[in-house]
Design a protein around this motif. Structure first.
Motif, PDB file in Angstrom:
ATOM      1  N   HIS A 217      -0.798  17.897   8.248  1.00  9.24           N
ATOM      2  CA  HIS A 217      -0.502  18.553   6.982  1.00  9.24           C
ATOM      3  C   HIS A 217       0.381  17.733   6.063  1.00  9.24           C
ATOM      4  N   LEU A 218       1.177  16.860   6.615  1.00  9.04           N
ATOM      5  CA  LEU A 218       2.027  16.056   5.740  1.00  9.04           C
ATOM      6  C   LEU A 218       1.503  14.634   5.567  1.00  9.04           C
ATOM      7  N   VAL A 219       0.305  14.402   6.081  1.00  2.41           N
ATOM      8  CA  VAL A 219      -0.224  13.053   6.017  1.00  2.41           C
ATOM      9  C   VAL A 219      -1.370  12.994   5.018  1.00  2.41           C
ATOM     10  N   ASP A 220      -1.230  12.120   4.060  1.00  5.85           N
ATOM     11  CA  ASP A 220      -2.313  11.897   3.115  1.00  5.85           C
ATOM     12  C   ASP A 220      -3.241  10.872   3.765  1.00  5.85           C
ATOM     13  N   GLN A 221      -4.427  11.320   4.122  1.00  7.61           N
ATOM     14  CA  GLN A 221      -5.345  10.424   4.831  1.00  7.61           C
ATOM     15  C   GLN A 221      -6.374   9.855   3.873  1.00  7.61           C
ATOM     16  N   ILE A 222      -6.421   8.538   3.844  1.00 12.96           N
ATOM     17  CA  ILE A 222      -7.290   7.864   2.886  1.00 12.96           C
ATOM     18  C   ILE A 222      -8.136   6.837   3.628  1.00 12.96           C
ATOM     19  N   HIS A 223      -9.378   6.703   3.273  1.00 13.04           N
ATOM     20  CA  HIS A 223     -10.124   5.569   3.816  1.00 13.04           C
ATOM     21  C   HIS A 223     -10.622   4.683   2.683  1.00 13.04           C
ATOM     22  N   TYR A 224     -10.670   3.416   2.989  1.00 13.27           N
ATOM     23  CA  TYR A 224     -11.178   2.450   2.025  1.00 13.27           C
ATOM     24  C   TYR A 224     -12.414   1.808   2.606  1.00 13.27           C
ATOM     25  N   GLN A 225     -13.462   1.795   1.824  1.00 16.55           N
ATOM     26  CA  GLN A 225     -14.663   1.118   2.268  1.00 16.55           C
ATOM     27  C   GLN A 225     -14.575  -0.307   1.775  1.00 16.55           C
ATOM     28  N   LEU A 226     -14.752  -1.242   2.670  1.00 16.42           N
ATOM     29  CA  LEU A 226     -14.619  -2.627   2.260  1.00 16.42           C
ATOM     30  C   LEU A 226     -15.485  -3.537   3.107  1.00 16.42           C
ATOM     31  N   LYS A 227     -15.565  -4.763   2.633  1.00 20.29           N
ATOM     32  CA  LYS A 227     -16.302  -5.762   3.391  1.00 20.29           C
ATOM     33  C   LYS A 227     -15.413  -6.209   4.536  1.00 20.29           C
ATOM     34  N   GLU A 228     -16.046  -6.509   5.652  1.00 22.55           N
ATOM     35  CA  GLU A 228     -15.327  -6.985   6.824  1.00 22.55           C
ATOM     36  C   GLU A 228     -14.296  -8.058   6.441  1.00 22.55           C
ATOM     37  N   SER A 229     -14.723  -9.007   5.611  1.00 19.31           N
ATOM     38  CA  SER A 229     -13.869 -10.155   5.302  1.00 19.31           C
ATOM     39  C   SER A 229     -12.725  -9.791   4.354  1.00 19.31           C
ATOM     40  N   ASP A 230     -12.721  -8.593   3.819  1.00 21.87           N
ATOM     41  CA  ASP A 230     -11.664  -8.198   2.885  1.00 21.87           C
ATOM     42  C   ASP A 230     -10.513  -7.458   3.554  1.00 21.87           C
ATOM     43  N   ARG A 231     -10.661  -7.174   4.849  1.00 17.21           N
ATOM     44  CA  ARG A 231      -9.647  -6.352   5.504  1.00 17.21           C
ATOM     45  C   ARG A 231      -8.222  -6.878   5.306  1.00 17.21           C
ATOM     46  N   PHE A 232      -8.055  -8.159   5.566  1.00 13.43           N
ATOM     47  CA  PHE A 232      -6.701  -8.697   5.513  1.00 13.43           C
ATOM     48  C   PHE A 232      -6.130  -8.642   4.098  1.00 13.43           C
ATOM     49  N   GLU A 233      -6.950  -9.083   3.151  1.00 13.71           N
ATOM     50  CA  GLU A 233      -6.524  -9.064   1.761  1.00 13.71           C
ATOM     51  C   GLU A 233      -6.155  -7.633   1.333  1.00 13.71           C
ATOM     52  N   ALA A 234      -6.954  -6.689   1.795  1.00 10.55           N
ATOM     53  CA  ALA A 234      -6.703  -5.290   1.438  1.00 10.55           C
ATOM     54  C   ALA A 234      -5.366  -4.826   2.016  1.00 10.55           C
ATOM     55  N   LEU A 235      -5.102  -5.239   3.231  1.00 14.90           N
ATOM     56  CA  LEU A 235      -3.832  -4.867   3.858  1.00 14.90           C
ATOM     57  C   LEU A 235      -2.663  -5.403   3.036  1.00 14.90           C
ATOM     58  N   CYS A 236      -2.743  -6.684   2.673  1.00  9.71           N
ATOM     59  CA  CYS A 236      -1.654  -7.288   1.896  1.00  9.71           C
ATOM     60  C   CYS A 236      -1.464  -6.532   0.583  1.00  9.71           C
ATOM     61  N   THR A 335       3.123   9.011  11.438  1.00  7.92           N
ATOM     62  CA  THR A 335       3.736   9.159  10.120  1.00  7.92           C
ATOM     63  C   THR A 335       3.714  10.643   9.752  1.00  7.92           C
ATOM     64  N   GLY A 336       4.308  10.971   8.620  1.00  5.17           N
ATOM     65  CA  GLY A 336       4.344  12.370   8.207  1.00  5.17           C
ATOM     66  C   GLY A 336       5.174  13.212   9.153  1.00  5.17           C
ATOM     67  N   ARG A 337       6.225  12.610   9.715  1.00  8.04           N
ATOM     68  CA  ARG A 337       7.060  13.351  10.660  1.00  8.04           C
ATOM     69  C   ARG A 337       8.322  13.869  10.010  1.00  8.04           C
ATOM     70  N   ALA A 338       8.971  14.714  10.750  1.00  9.68           N
ATOM     71  CA  ALA A 338      10.280  15.230  10.353  1.00  9.68           C
ATOM     72  C   ALA A 338      10.281  15.695   8.900  1.00  9.68           C
ATOM     73  N   GLY A 339       9.191  16.340   8.512  1.00  7.56           N
ATOM     74  CA  GLY A 339       9.123  16.922   7.187  1.00  7.56           C
ATOM     75  C   GLY A 339       8.893  15.943   6.052  1.00  7.56           C
ATOM     76  N   LYS A 340       8.723  14.668   6.395  1.00 11.73           N
ATOM     77  CA  LYS A 340       8.485  13.696   5.325  1.00 11.73           C
ATOM     78  C   LYS A 340       6.992  13.452   5.188  1.00 11.73           C
ATOM     79  N   GLU A 341       6.602  13.078   3.981  1.00 13.24           N
ATOM     80  CA  GLU A 341       5.185  12.809   3.795  1.00 13.24           C
ATOM     81  C   GLU A 341       4.833  11.398   4.228  1.00 13.24           C
ATOM     82  N   GLY A 342       3.632  11.249   4.730  1.00 10.29           N
ATOM     83  CA  GLY A 342       3.200   9.932   5.165  1.00 10.29           C
ATOM     84  C   GLY A 342       1.801   9.640   4.662  1.00 10.29           C
ATOM     85  N   ILE A 343       1.452   8.375   4.738  1.00 10.93           N
ATOM     86  CA  ILE A 343       0.121   7.971   4.294  1.00 10.93           C
ATOM     87  C   ILE A 343      -0.588   7.302   5.467  1.00 10.93           C
ATOM     88  N   ALA A 344      -1.782   7.762   5.752  1.00 12.75           N
ATOM     89  CA  ALA A 344      -2.576   7.133   6.803  1.00 12.75           C
ATOM     90  C   ALA A 344      -3.803   6.505   6.163  1.00 12.75           C
TER      91      ALA A 344
END
Ligand code: ADP
Ligand code: MG
Length: 590
Positions: A217-236, A335-344
């Motif tokens: 409930h406190l976690v904003d869950q998001i997925h990103y569709q990307l090319k395999e080779s973009d994973r690292f760049e996306a993380l940065c 994440t999203g613990r102790a009443g704080k919001e988190g992003i997954a």
């Protein structure tokens, strides 16, 4: 029980109550609210099921600390944990929760000096916390006696069994006295655990907390569709563009953990790696650095991250999709613990769409689709960071030794030019737009945005699907559209020609989503009749589908309001039983 809303209501002794207050716990967590009164007022065995991060440690520690007498001759409580980290964390929690009560608590795990453990055990301890292997060693050497226990606790029992500790646990149990209170805590209840419970805990009370209500409930869950080779760049880019990033990046292999960690460091992002090959001493260092925010990015495997007790993580990144829905829930529960919001955040490549849908479906959560920050977004954020840094220096002074040089530089140059050159020297290419490339979002995405709506109306791009939900389950066209939207994330406008019959319905949706939906339901049905299949032909509809209706088992759909949640609490093992029940549950929840 339901009247318990504060720690004061438990009726703890002053010592323990003061310790809880000093620890800053304001309200018992749901598992604490349920388990503590039972443990305080009875001698029953207890099985507790709740997700990681729900406060299970205090749920068993507080009653133990409250009930144990002091000055015992023999060990009175033993807590088995799967890893040394967890042993240390439980010990830490217990030490802080015992307050001034004179209980002696000792950890016992491999990698810690045997001499130190022996000394302590000889002097006498009340509570021993440790890993099964080392505890068994001590028992075999005769340096630990556990035949006068009041409490025997198996913490993170599922993980202990996953790590192959069953035999050790059983051997250790052989040495214990019969009349003790046995407590077992676990995030999941696979068959192995149920077997262990039935063999060793004849009678027990069960307390459990719904996983969905805990983790998501406190976690904003998001997925990103990307090319395999973009994973690292996306993380940065995600790290760069987050106001604050304090998180774990999950990979599926040790090799990948090392690689990503090295590449992050190369990029000037401070990170640490944690996996099974990291030595104990180093692990402890890394954990300290993380807790003190000396490093804000931890790259880890599932196993290595299990039990990491950091409360205020802002992000969890699934660099790779987890192997199963359960790991997904575990990961994002960090994440999203102790009443704080988190992003997954979850990265998904094209061929993983089915798996993502499956995870979303099973864990009954919504993993919304996000758009990766654009180059312009990064530049904007970086500009702001640079400005803030400069302003901060101006406010705090300490640059007088540069003032003379500044004058000299300004004499021969335009102030803007001079300043730009200095910024370039200080911040290198951070604002150089050419250093960044835009992500190429896989084109199959467009359909979600409706951009290809017209094409999708064409015959070849849509498919007719059959859904085993109908009027007799109180579903109308609107419900069927809702169902498809929930399952596919499609926009309602892309769902056409919905026809609802008594026991089933039909709809036309884009082929891509139809395939995913059908795959997911085939997986869910595990050999049984799936809830969604491809529609055979239109004759079915014209004839009211009489030929097929008999084939579908439709039990349980009606009673799902109450039963919906509990079908999950039994673990993911029974996920295949009744998929339509889950739909009902989703519908009622909204
Ligand atoms: P679990 O064993 O269920 O994974 P823990 O016992 O490790 O969870 O608790 C997770 C975190 O929550 C710990 O940092 C703990 O100190 C904190 N915590 C536990 N109970 C409470 C509470 N009642 N209020 C606030 N924080 C709590
Ligand atoms: Mg725990």
């Amino acid at each position: 029980m339901s009247t318990i809303t504060t720690f004061a209501d438990f009726g703890f002794s002053t010592e323990i109550y003061e310790a809880v207050k000093a620890k800053g716990y304001e309200k018992p967590s749901p598992i604490q609210e349920q388990a503590i009164p039972i443990l305080l007022s009875t001698n029953s065995n207890l099985v507790g099921k709740a997700q990681t991060g729900t406060g299970k440690t205090a749920a068993f520690s507080l009653p133990i600390l409250e009930k144990l007498a002091v000055n015992n001759k023999k060990v009175k409580a033993i807590v088995l944990t799967p890893t040394r980290e967890l042993a240390m964390q439980v010990a830490e929690e217990m030490v802080s929760l015992k307050g001034s009560k004179r209980l002696r608590i000792q950890t016992v795990y491999g990698g810690q000096s045997m001499g130190k453990q022996l000394d302590a055990l000889q002097r006498g301890v009340d509570i021993v916390i440790g890993t099964p292997g080392r505890i068994k060693d001590h028992i075999n050497r005769g340096t630990l006696k556990i035949d006068d226990l009041d409490f025997f606790v198996l913490d993170e029992a599922d993980e202990m069994l996953n790590m192959g500790f069953l035999e050790e646990i059983e051997e250790i149990l052989e040495y214990t006295n019969d009349e003790k209170q046995m407590l077992l805590f676990s995030a999941t209840m696979p068959k192995k655990i149920l077997k262990l419970i039935s063999s060793y805990m004849s009678d027990y009370k069960l307390v459990e907390v719904e996983s969905s209500q805990q983790t998501t409930h406190l976690v904003d869950q998001i997925h990103y569709q990307l090319k395999e080779s973009d994973r690292f760049e996306a993380l940065c880019r995600i790290i760069d563009c987050s106001k604050e990033f304090y998180g774990i990046v999950f990979c599926n292999t040790k090799r990948e953990v090392d690689e990503i960690n090295a590449r992050l460091n190369e990029r000037g992002i401070e990170s640490e790696a944690l996996h099974g090959d990291i030595l104990q001493a180093q692990r402890e260092n890394i954990m300290k650095k993380l807790k003190k925010h000396k490093c804000n990015v931890l790259v880890a495997t599932d196993v290595a991250a299990r039990g990491i007790d950091v409360n205020d993580l802002t992000h969890v990144v699934n660099f790779q999709l987890p192997q199963d829905p359960e790991s997904y829930i575990h990961r994002i529960g960090r994440t999203g613990r102790a009443g704080k919001e988190g992003i997954a955040i979850t990265f998904v490549s094209k061929n993983q769409t089915h798996d993502l849908m499956f995870i979303q479906r099973i864990s009954n959560t919504k993993i919304r689709k996000g758009e990766l920050p654009s180059v312009q977004d990064v530049i904007t954020v970086k500009k702001q960071i640079i400005k803030d840094k400069i302003t901060n220096i101006i406010e705090h002074g300490g640059y007088s030794h540069y003032e003379e040089l500044a004058q000299e530089i300004l004499e021969g140059n335009d102030p803007e030019v001079a300043l730009a050159a200095i910024l370039k020297q200080a911040f290198k290419d951070q604002l150089n737009i050419e250093k960044y490339t835009e992500f190429v979002v896989p084109q199959y995405d467009e359909r979600h945005t409706g951009a290809r709506r017209d094409h999708s109306k064409g015959k070849s791009n849509t498919s007719r699907i059959f859904i085993a939900l109908g009027k007799k389950d109180n579903n109308g066209p609107r419900d069927i559209v809702d169902f498809i939207v929930q399952e596919t994330n499609l926009k309602a406008g892309l769902i056409d020609e919905v026809r609802v019959f008594d026991a089933f319905s039909f709809a036309t949706i884009p082929t891509e989503e139809a395939e995913t939906l059908i795959m997911v339901h085939k997986k869910l049905a595990k050999g049984g009749k799936p809830l969604v299949t491809i529609a055979k032909d239109r004759d079915d509809e014209r004839s009211g589908g009489g030929t097929r209706s008999g084939g579908f088992r439709r039990d349980g759909g009606g009673s799902s309001r109450g039963g919906g949640g509990s079908s999950r609490s039994g673990g993911f093992g029974d996920r295949n039983r009744e998929s339509s029940g889950s739909y009902e549950r989703k519908r009622f929840k909204r």
